[in-house]
Design an enzyme around this catalytic site. Structure first.
Site: not given
Length: 291
Positions: A103, A210, A268
């Site tokens: 990730d 982010y 994921h």
């Protein structure tokens, strides 16, 4: 799980909490977790790698759990995140390391391999594409933009923190649980995750990763080519709810020496769901002679 050595290591002007296992004279393997995990996300890999003779370091990356949480969005740019890793390699007293990322940890690992290839022996990537592949796909694919809607939602000041922290991080815990196979994350696991998320300043710091990728793109060390010269293994759970599987193949095509292992039944959270297979793939790849 065996008892681990918990150390606090100075790197790049901050202090990272680093879990360590394995022989001190073994090849250094650094495992980088993603959002919204912490070192515990590698719990099913640490013992396996240590038993194979690797010196395993697993940091809480900056902003997470027990590591420092510098203020401001700029502190979470890929430039700074990559230098954290270089500082860990220096602190270990070695010239090169084996780097593994999942990730966001994989995004950092890609960047380290692209900008500082001379500091790595090998690279293992789990379920995140090469940065240039992700950028191109987002610009061309509406379906990937829909999958990545949360990245853009994270740009709003304060609101993501308010939403994700409500009811003891209920929505964040449900997202983790519901995007994996049933039983992947137990209630006991999520208690540990909630404890990490509740550390002072952690949630904003985690979200700032982010914000930085859009608002503070890397500037310090732009690579002249996107190609990855470090030997690379990509392990990809095909049922990823966040990322299109086509990006895995496009990423391996940017590697001079790369191999892709697609695990069709995994999501994921591939290292949680298929630990024995992931551990075997990683160990076999990392154990071959170093360059």
């Amino acid at each position: 799980m065996q008892p681990y050595d918990h150390q606090y290591i100075q790197t790049n002007g901050i202090t990272l909490h680093v879990v360590q296992a394995g022989p001190q004279d073994g090849p250094l393997v650094i495992l980088l977790h993603g959002f919204p995990e912490f070192w515990y996300g590698w719990r099913k890999q640490i013992d396996a790698l240590a038993a194979q003779g690797f010196r395993v370091w697993v940091p809480d990356q900056r902003g997470y759990n027990l590591s420092d949480k510098p203020e401001g969005i700029t502190a979470y740019s890929l430039d700074e995140l990559a230098l954290d890793v270089i500082g860990l390699i220096d602190a270990a007293g070695v010239e090169k390391a084996l780097l593994v990322g999942h990730d966001w940890g994989a995004a950092v690992a890609w960047w380290v391999a692209n900008v500082y290839p001379q500091r790595l022996h090998k690279l293992v990537i789990l379920n995140v594409p090469h940065h240039s592949v992700l950028r191109r796909t987002l610009s061309q694919s509406w379906s990937q933009r829909r999958k990545s809607w949360y990245v853009f939602a994270m740009q709003i000041p304060r609101l993501p923190e308010a939403m994700l922290s409500r009811n003891d991080f209920k929505s964040l815990a449900e997202t983790v649980k519901n995007t994996g196979r049933p039983g992947t994350f137990t209630d006991e696991d999520l208690i540990k995750y909630r404890r990490a998320w509740a550390q002072a300043g952690a949630l904003t710091a985690m979200i700032n990763w982010y914000r930085a990728i859009i608002q503070r793109p890397p500037q310090r060390a732009l690579p002249t080519s996107p190609r990855i010269t470090v030997p690379t293994l990509i392990i990809w759970g095909a049922q990823d709810a966040f990322l299109k599987r086509e990006m895995a193949q496009a990423s391996i095509e940017l590697c001079d020496d790369g191999r892709l292992e697609m695990i069709e039944e995994a999501t994921h959270w591939v290292q949680h769901e298929e630990p024995e297979r992931v551990n075997r793939l990683m160990s076999d790849f990392l154990s071959t002679p170093l360059n």
